[in-house]
Design a protein around this motif. Structure first.
Motif, PDB file in Angstrom:
ATOM      1  N   LEU A 410      -6.722   5.474  33.130  1.00 51.61           N
ATOM      2  CA  LEU A 410      -5.824   4.601  32.375  1.00 51.61           C
ATOM      3  C   LEU A 410      -4.506   5.324  32.157  1.00 51.61           C
ATOM      4  O   LEU A 410      -4.261   5.927  31.113  1.00 51.61           O
ATOM      5  N   ALA A 411      -3.640   5.258  33.148  1.00 50.07           N
ATOM      6  CA  ALA A 411      -2.390   6.019  33.143  1.00 50.07           C
ATOM      7  C   ALA A 411      -1.273   5.249  32.452  1.00 50.07           C
ATOM      8  O   ALA A 411      -0.164   5.123  32.970  1.00 50.07           O
ATOM      9  N   GLY A 412      -1.576   4.727  31.283  1.00 50.78           N
ATOM     10  CA  GLY A 412      -0.558   4.118  30.438  1.00 50.78           C
ATOM     11  C   GLY A 412      -0.396   4.957  29.189  1.00 50.78           C
ATOM     12  O   GLY A 412      -1.009   6.012  29.054  1.00 50.78           O
ATOM     13  N   CYS A 413       0.414   4.497  28.269  1.00 52.92           N
ATOM     14  CA  CYS A 413       0.651   5.257  27.037  1.00 52.92           C
ATOM     15  C   CYS A 413      -0.417   4.964  25.985  1.00 52.92           C
ATOM     16  O   CYS A 413      -0.775   3.810  25.758  1.00 52.92           O
ATOM     17  N   GLU A 414      -0.930   6.020  25.382  1.00 51.61           N
ATOM     18  CA  GLU A 414      -1.832   5.933  24.226  1.00 51.61           C
ATOM     19  C   GLU A 414      -3.105   5.149  24.524  1.00 51.61           C
ATOM     20  O   GLU A 414      -3.631   4.442  23.668  1.00 51.61           O
ATOM     21  N   THR A 415      -3.646   5.294  25.716  1.00 50.52           N
ATOM     22  CA  THR A 415      -4.859   4.571  26.067  1.00 50.52           C
ATOM     23  C   THR A 415      -6.115   5.196  25.457  1.00 50.52           C
ATOM     24  O   THR A 415      -7.203   4.624  25.545  1.00 50.52           O
ATOM     25  N   ALA A 416      -5.969   6.378  24.830  1.00 54.12           N
ATOM     26  CA  ALA A 416      -7.087   7.007  24.127  1.00 54.12           C
ATOM     27  C   ALA A 416      -6.915   6.926  22.613  1.00 54.12           C
ATOM     28  O   ALA A 416      -7.682   7.542  21.868  1.00 54.12           O
ATOM     29  N   VAL A 417      -5.922   6.170  22.158  1.00 54.94           N
ATOM     30  CA  VAL A 417      -5.637   6.066  20.721  1.00 54.94           C
ATOM     31  C   VAL A 417      -6.435   4.915  20.125  1.00 54.94           C
ATOM     32  O   VAL A 417      -6.403   3.791  20.630  1.00 54.94           O
ATOM     33  N   ALA A 418      -7.141   5.193  19.042  1.00 52.39           N
ATOM     34  CA  ALA A 418      -7.975   4.186  18.394  1.00 52.39           C
ATOM     35  C   ALA A 418      -7.133   3.273  17.512  1.00 52.39           C
ATOM     36  O   ALA A 418      -6.060   3.646  17.038  1.00 52.39           O
ATOM     37  N   GLY A 419      -7.651   2.069  17.312  1.00 53.07           N
ATOM     38  CA  GLY A 419      -6.993   1.124  16.418  1.00 53.07           C
ATOM     39  C   GLY A 419      -7.247   1.467  14.959  1.00 53.07           C
ATOM     40  O   GLY A 419      -7.981   2.400  14.641  1.00 53.07           O
ATOM     41  N   SER A 420      -6.679   0.688  14.063  1.00 59.96           N
ATOM     42  CA  SER A 420      -6.791   0.965  12.628  1.00 59.96           C
ATOM     43  C   SER A 420      -7.854   0.130  11.946  1.00 59.96           C
ATOM     44  O   SER A 420      -8.025   0.218  10.736  1.00 59.96           O
ATOM     45  N   GLY A 421      -8.589  -0.692  12.702  1.00 59.60           N
ATOM     46  CA  GLY A 421      -9.594  -1.550  12.104  1.00 59.60           C
ATOM     47  C   GLY A 421     -10.919  -0.831  11.910  1.00 59.60           C
ATOM     48  O   GLY A 421     -11.017   0.393  11.990  1.00 59.60           O
ATOM     49  N   ASP A 422     -11.968  -1.620  11.636  1.00 58.74           N
ATOM     50  CA  ASP A 422     -13.310  -1.093  11.454  1.00 58.74           C
ATOM     51  C   ASP A 422     -14.188  -1.517  12.626  1.00 58.74           C
ATOM     52  O   ASP A 422     -13.969  -2.563  13.236  1.00 58.74           O
ATOM     53  N   GLY A 423     -15.215  -0.697  12.925  1.00 59.48           N
ATOM     54  CA  GLY A 423     -16.151  -1.060  13.979  1.00 59.48           C
ATOM     55  C   GLY A 423     -15.453  -1.161  15.315  1.00 59.48           C
ATOM     56  O   GLY A 423     -14.615  -0.328  15.668  1.00 59.48           O
ATOM     57  N   PRO A 424     -15.774  -2.210  16.101  1.00 56.37           N
ATOM     58  CA  PRO A 424     -15.160  -2.368  17.433  1.00 56.37           C
ATOM     59  C   PRO A 424     -13.640  -2.449  17.392  1.00 56.37           C
ATOM     60  O   PRO A 424     -12.976  -2.108  18.368  1.00 56.37           O
ATOM     61  N   ASP A 425     -13.077  -2.908  16.271  1.00 57.04           N
ATOM     62  CA  ASP A 425     -11.621  -2.996  16.167  1.00 57.04           C
ATOM     63  C   ASP A 425     -10.955  -1.632  16.195  1.00 57.04           C
ATOM     64  O   ASP A 425      -9.744  -1.531  16.400  1.00 57.04           O
ATOM     65  N   SER A 426     -11.730  -0.585  15.952  1.00 54.71           N
ATOM     66  CA  SER A 426     -11.157   0.763  15.925  1.00 54.71           C
ATOM     67  C   SER A 426     -11.286   1.480  17.266  1.00 54.71           C
ATOM     68  O   SER A 426     -10.843   2.613  17.398  1.00 54.71           O
ATOM     69  N   TYR A 427     -11.885   0.832  18.261  1.00 59.30           N
ATOM     70  CA  TYR A 427     -12.077   1.486  19.546  1.00 59.30           C
ATOM     71  C   TYR A 427     -10.772   1.527  20.346  1.00 59.30           C
ATOM     72  O   TYR A 427     -10.025   0.550  20.383  1.00 59.30           O
ATOM     73  N   SER A 428     -10.543   2.641  21.007  1.00 59.40           N
ATOM     74  CA  SER A 428      -9.407   2.738  21.914  1.00 59.40           C
ATOM     75  C   SER A 428      -9.750   2.045  23.232  1.00 59.40           C
ATOM     76  O   SER A 428     -10.895   1.631  23.465  1.00 59.40           O
ATOM     77  N   MET A 429      -8.759   1.953  24.120  1.00 57.14           N
ATOM     78  CA  MET A 429      -9.017   1.359  25.424  1.00 57.14           C
ATOM     79  C   MET A 429     -10.038   2.183  26.201  1.00 57.14           C
ATOM     80  O   MET A 429     -10.948   1.636  26.845  1.00 57.14           O
TER      81      MET A 429
END
Length: 536
Positions: A410-429
């Protein structure tokens, strides 16, 4: 205090029984707990309290349990002061009382009548319980249980949150690590206290690290790494912080140079950007091939069937976007893919207008290796990938049907950055791919420079084609970039963002079909006969 655990080796015996013992140790290596006068392995409260803590599934604390745990932990501390000669025994007895008196200590998260708020509350409670359990296990020098609770704690942040299976046995993990020639380094954060566990094929090291200001330190380190101008202006501060983290988290663990698999705590940092020296020049990158995993259990339960063969590579490069998407052009993306495709037998490339949302969704299930050059990010806490005409949210991709997909870059920007939600919403790409069972994912921790990700990607695939394991291919690709002769390339901002999750083995070429082998054999025999007939 450091606990060391080594697999015992048999010695030579003349009797048949002695030979049997040696074979048993070789074929089924035993993991012996830290030797202590109390408690013995059979007397451990974990065995006596087993009916009260069914560890085979994921459980969550019932309401009102916090007060009970606090009460008994206070008693633990009191007993420690009164009975200084047997602190481990007093803690075990007190904690056993907690388990025995509160049979409803744990409830399953799978109850359909629980709201997300209730589930998150129980998750928080269970996390605190694991912190207490780790403290008790550490004081008792019970390494197998330290490993067990650290693995269980990882499930709280992952997709297995609703259906956790029993963690991989420590003995099995050691056999896998010995086979893969890897070391496993896991962390658990409890405020300013960090538990670190290193497991190799023949050695285990456990350490409790007191690190006041830990969270501020890692956040400062991450902020410096991700900002080119800030890193350039404050490189001295970076060098000091990188060395402090190395001295605290890495140096005490008796880690041998080579491949290291890291399961981070709550805060993810690029370990290869830590420095052995105080000047900020001797990076761990030069000494270790570092990859990351959610947990040891998840790491070694994903089958890796990756081969290079016909139609096994899909490259995506919109490069330029439709006016309604309104994103800047990624100059050089298509040219880089053209260099990468030479590493594969019959690659498929979707570029510019052909890199549409529809074409992407239809094609990605038919490849083993997926490489994406595109803009990416988070929108309303959801990972989003931009194609030529329309964006794609990760929730739009049914990864359960992508059985052939084995490696994604995943050669885009911040594809390993997690979201700010809870559970699945917090998963990164990257999380979405790994949690769906994709064996390997390469992703980025912050915004990346085009020229950097192109250079590292091209070297990565070239090395994979040569049979280099994935973790070492990424390590060497980064080192090649750093040593290109441009001094600025040494700054971790450029290369430390690119990280590997999951399986690390080499990519093997697809086997040649049997009919081709038969033809080759016949041709070889004919040529040999011909040469003998006309040889002088």
């Amino acid at each position: 205090m450091v606990f060391l655990l080594k697999t015992r080796q048999g010695s030579s015996f003349l009797s048949v029984m002695g030979l049997f013992c040696i074979m048993s140790l070789v074929l089924l290596p035993d993991i012996h707990p830290f030797i202590s006068s109390y408690p013995s392995e059979d007397e451990s409260f974990f065995h006596r309290a087993a009916p009260c803590i069914p560890l085979e599934r994921s459980y969550f604390l019932s309401p009102g349990t916090d007060e009970l745990i606090t009460k008994y932990m206070n008693q633990c501390h009191e007993l420690e002061q009164v009975s200084a000669k047997e602190p481990c025994k007093s803690i075990y007895e007190a904690f056993t009382a907690v388990c025995a008196q509160e049979e409803s200590l744990i409830n399953t998260i799978n109850r359909s009548d629980y709201s997300n708020t209730e589930k998150n509350d129980y998750t928080s409670r269970l996390s605190r319980f694991y912190a207490i359990a780790l403290k008790v296990s550490y004081e008792a020098k019970d390494i197998p249980r330290i490993y067990h609770y650290m693995e269980q704690s990882k499930f709280l942040r992952g997709p297995a949150k609703s259906a956790v299976s029993m963690p991989m046995k420590l003995e099995q993990l050691q056999r896998e690590l010995l086979k893969m020639k890897q070391q496993y380094l896991s962390y658990f954060e409890d405020g300013d206290c960090i538990y670190a566990l290193l497991v190799s094929g023949t050695n285990i090291v456990c350490k409790k690290i007191d690190f006041p200001g830990y969270r501020d330190t890692v956040q400062h380190f991450a902020a410096l790494c991700a900002d080119r101008q800030l890193l350039n202006a404050q490189y001295g501060s970076y060098a000091h912080t990188a060395n402090i983290l190395y001295q605290k988290l890495f140096a005490p663990m008796d880690i041998q140079p080579g491949s290291i698999l890291v399961s981070p705590g709550e805060h993810f940092i690029p370990f290869d950007a830590l420095t052995i020296d105080r000047e900020g020049h001797d990076f761990l990158l030069y000494h270790f091939a570092i990859s990351y995993t959610h947990s040891a259990t998840g790491q070694f339960r994903i089958a890796d069937r990756l081969t290079i063969g016909d139609n096994d590579f899909l490259g995506i490069a919109p490069e330029c976007y439709a006016p309604e998407v309104a994103l800047p052009r990624l100059f050089g993306a298509v040219q880089s893919l053209q260099k990468i495709e030479d590493c594969f037998a019959a690659p498929k490339i979707l570029s510019r207008k052909t890199a549409s949302r529809k074409a992407f969704l239809e094609s990605m299930g038919n490849c083993s290796v997926l490489h994406i050059y595109s803009h990416a990010g988070l929108h309303s806490a959801q990972p989003i990938l931009f194609l030529h005409d329309n964006p794609v949210y990760m929730k739009d991709i049914d990864l359960t049907k992508k059985k052939r997909l084995q490696l994604v870059f995943l050669a885009g920007c911040e594809t390993a950055v997690a979201g700010s939600g809870d559970g699945p919403d917090s998963y990164s790409m990257a999380d979405r791919f790994v949690y769906a069972g994709i064996p390997s994912a390469v992703a980025t921790l912050w915004q990346v420079e085009n020229k950097v990700v192109y250079a590292v990607s091209e070297s990565f695939y070239r090395l994979l084609k040569m049979g280099v394991p994935r973790n070492k291919a990424l390590q060497q690709a980064k080192i090649e970039f750093v040593k290109q002769g441009i001094k600025a390339n040494q700054m971790p901002y450029y290369w430390a963002s690119i990280v590997l999750f999951g399986n690390t083995g080499p990519i093997t070429p697809a086997p040649v079909k049997q009919d081709l082998l038969s033809f080759a054999a016949i041709l070889n025999i004919s040529l040999c006969a011909f040469s003998r007939r006309f040889c002088i």
